[in-house]
Design a protein around this motif. Structure first.
Motif, PDB file in Angstrom:
ATOM      1  N   ASN A 172     -87.521 -53.923  26.551  1.00 21.48           N
ATOM      2  CA  ASN A 172     -86.763 -52.707  26.793  1.00 21.48           C
ATOM      3  C   ASN A 172     -85.274 -52.955  26.604  1.00 21.48           C
ATOM      4  N   ILE A 191     -81.320 -51.720  27.837  1.00 17.72           N
ATOM      5  CA  ILE A 191     -80.571 -51.078  28.910  1.00 17.72           C
ATOM      6  C   ILE A 191     -79.097 -51.005  28.506  1.00 17.72           C
ATOM      7  N   SER A 241     -76.009 -50.820  24.108  1.00 14.75           N
ATOM      8  CA  SER A 241     -77.437 -50.930  24.402  1.00 14.75           C
ATOM      9  C   SER A 241     -77.901 -52.359  24.140  1.00 14.75           C
ATOM     10  N   SER A 253     -83.072 -56.105  27.728  1.00 15.27           N
ATOM     11  CA  SER A 253     -83.220 -56.633  29.079  1.00 15.27           C
ATOM     12  C   SER A 253     -83.998 -57.945  29.013  1.00 15.27           C
TER      13      SER A 253
END
Length: 687
Positions: A393, A395, A425, A428
């Motif tokens: 992902n 974050i 961006s 993670s």
């Protein structure tokens, strides 16, 4: 916890009192005396038990806080550029002192002074070479964090030449701003070099453009000359007739350097009669001449806003030639390439895998930008000194400058600049670095500064590398344009990073970093690192520095100071011009040296414009619901600030805790209760 303590205290107090006074039904004590004694014993035991087991008591204290009033006094040179300079100095000192005395009952008054940075207290120095109103606003924001009402009084002429427009800085803020306008708004006779537009780098024997503008005010009918010098040799001259009271003339010429090195270009306009300020009639710039520009290949996985923003940033700085390419890639794409900038490569289907592998094989410097389409698993397998593990992902993370970064000089202004940028961006997960990779920027996530890298620079297995762990550069560039009306501050870190990865690794073990731009009013700070024969950082040997210039008869010698595992030197303020430096030491029985050149610019921003900008002050106070006052109207300002609607006191509630055992009155009460019970029992024959 408080309830349990109170219940236990009451219970034990009741048990002890009952056992002592009501267990014996045949007691000779009068019932009233027995009840009184039981009450005292109950209170005594309950109080002692409560003291032993009770947690800290919690209190809420309410206090009234006066509104803050920060008085910021401009200490720059332009404040005293007029004939009444001594009067201005004395007036400000006297008026500020009187101002503080009259308002201290209603406001929490704090006095600061500023030029390029903020200092505490009142000063009468007025020697600042730059004015940075943004620094004042940053300071006020920090000081007013816990205040519902903060007021700012700016004592200034409205001229600023560093930082951004204060009106934009305060947009949306509830800070109330007042101004006391000093300086002279009169437009005197003046000829000035307004602006210069040129490339920082030029190629040998190839014409490079030079554009500049010259303004004339109140000089109608005068005649003069405009000329340009390259290393003291005149390369352009043109007569000028001033036909208007106020005009701005644009000039464009071509400059063709005939040798490598650093060229000093000096643009001048004649000094005319009645000019009060001739310091702005000449300005200098420096251009570095090289044989050719290094070539950057921007290889992207797919069309993306970052690609256009990065290309534009590189093109505008004019230090590299740029080629952009999308898949498919071939080995020939790396021909004559100095830096491979790979965006979101390798891809999910291993796009760009061959390009990165070949660059590693050829030791071509690489700058990677990791995005949501990057094949993280394949990236980890490429053995480039970094691995990322996590859910996959992405974050949002904000940038902040890594402490103790020393691969190149970082400007102090970058700290506040990066703090204001929009997020990037980032993936993670956990990041692992190997080789000689150092974090340049770190990630701030949910307003918490982490140790996770955002940008790393260095080398791995002989290849110089830079890695940006995220996408969104295009958003930062738009933000930079909106705040500063230019992209330069946002582009600067990218260009610095590319310069670093393109830098040829020196065989020497001693490396010195220096500021890129410095003027004669700024101390020269140099930092150095030294490696031993094993490649480990050390600062045991003494490192010396020799500075030489044509402007001094003999070199100046310095000794670096030591900090952590590196070195630092403050060489002070130097005369304008070209300075050659040589750093040297002895390590492991060998002489270790390195050398370089630094240019000290002859530029005083405060004397470029001396006409006060009261229009800015009026606009700023109107925006911030304040008021602007002309010089000398201190009593009027005081009366406005003393109006009831402007004095809004804040009620602050603070929760305090304290252990009951620290209360002196409790022990006094216990002694009184014990003495009273003993006396009652003794008097009635129960003892």
């Amino acid at each position: 916890m408080q309830f349990i303590a109170i219940f236990t205290s009451i219970l034990l107090g009741g048990i002890f009192a009952t056992l002592l006074y009501f267990k014996d039904k045949k007691s000779a004590l009068d019932p009233k005396i027995r009840l009184l004694g039981a009450t005292i014993r109950f209170t005594l035991i309950a109080l002692i038990v409560w003291l032993i087991i009770s947690p800290a008591l919690s209190f809420i204290n309410h206090s009234e806080v006066k509104p803050a009033l920060i008085v910021a006094v401009d200490q720059s040179e332009s404040m005293i550029s007029q004939a009444d300079s001594n009067l201005v100095k004395n007036e400000i000192k006297e008026r500020i002192t009187e101002f503080e005395e009259k308002l201290s009952d209603d406001y929490d008054v704090q006095i600061i002074n500023f030029s390029d940075k903020v200092n505490q207290g009142l000063s009468d120095d007025f020697s600042g070479k730059q004015t940075n109103l943004s620094a004042v606003l940053d300071y006020v924001r920090v000081q007013g964090t816990n205040r519902s009402k903060t007021n700012l009084l700016l004592v200034t002429d409205g001229i600023y030449n560093k930082g951004s427009d204060p009106r934009f800085e305060l947009s949306g803020s509830n800070l109330r701003v007042y101004t006391m306008a000093y300086g002279d708004t009169t437009l005197f006779a003046d000829a000035k070099i307004e602006s210069i537009n040129s490339n920082k780098f030029a190629q040998l024997n190839i014409a490079t453009p030079l554009e500049f503008s010259v303004s004339f005010n109140s000089l109608k009918g005068e005649k003069g000359n405009i000329w340009v010098e390259a290393n003291s040799k005149k390369i352009f001259e043109q007569p000028v007739d001033v036909t208007k009271s106020s005009s701005l003339n644009q000039f464009s010429i071509n400059f063709t350097p005939d040798k490598k090195g650093i060229y000093r270009l000096k643009i001048c306009v004649s000094a005319f009669r009645n000019e009060q300020n001739t310091a702005n009639n000449c300005r200098e710039i420096y251009i570095e001449v090289t044989e050719s520009k290094p070539k950057v290949l921007i290889a992207g996985l797919a069309p993306h806003p970052d690609l256009g923003a990065i290309r534009q940033a590189i093109v505008e700085q004019d230090q590299f030639s740029v080629l952009t390419k999308l898949p498919p890639f071939t080995d020939d794409d790396l021909n004559d390439v100095s830096i491979l900038l790979a965006h979101q490569l390798p891809g999910i289907n291993k796009e760009g895998d061959n390009l990165i592998s070949l660059a590693l094989q050829k030791k071509i410097p690489i700058f990677l930008i990791i995005g949501q389409a990057t094949n993280i698993k394949r990236l980890n397998e490429l053995n480039i000194g970094v691995s990322i593990s996590g859910s996959g992902n992405f974050i949002e993370a904000f940038p902040y400058v890594a402490p103790n970064f020393d691969l190149f000089h970082t400007e102090q202004s970058w700290i506040s600049h990066f703090a204001s940028l929009p997020p990037i961006s980032v993936p993670s997960g956990d990041y692992k670095l190997s080789g000689e990779l150092k974090p340049f920027l770190l990630q701030k996530i949910n307003n918490i500064e982490t140790n996770r890298p955002l940008i790393v620079l260095g080398q791995h297995d002989g290849t110089r590398l830079g890695i940006l762990f995220g996408e969104g550069f295009w958003q930062q560039r738009i933000y930079g344009f909106n705040t500063d009306d230019k992209h330069a501050r946002v582009d600067e870190w990218l260009i610095k990073a590319l310069q670093f990865v393109n830098m040829k690794e020196s065989q020497g073990r001693l490396r010195v970093t220096q500021p890129e731009n410095i003027d004669r009013f700024t101390p020269l700070i140099l930092r150095a690192t030294l490696k031993n024969k094993s490649g480990e950082l050390t600062n045991e040997p003494e490192v010396k520095l020799e500075l030489s210039s044509d402007s001094i008869p003999k070199p100046i010698n310095f000794i670096f100071g030591k900090e952590s595992s590196s070195y630092i030197l403050d060489a002070g303020r130097l005369k304008p011009g070209r300075w050659n430096w040589k750093a040297y030491t002895k390590e492991g029985g060998e002489d270790v040296t390195t050398s370089g050149v630094i240019i000290i610019k002859d530029f005083n921003a405060e004397l470029m414009q001396t006409q006060a900008n009261h229009a800015l002050l009026r606009s700023l106070t109107h925006q911030q619901n304040g008021q602007s006052f002309k010089r000398g109207n201190w009593n009027e300002l005081i009366n406005v600030l003393k109006e009831k609607e402007n004095i809004t006191r804040q009620i602050v509630s603070e929760r305090e805790t304290e252990e009951p055992i620290r209360f002196t009155w409790v022990f006094i009460l216990i002694i009184i209760l014990m003495t009273s019970e003993w006396f009652i029992r003794k008097y009635n024959g129960a003892i």
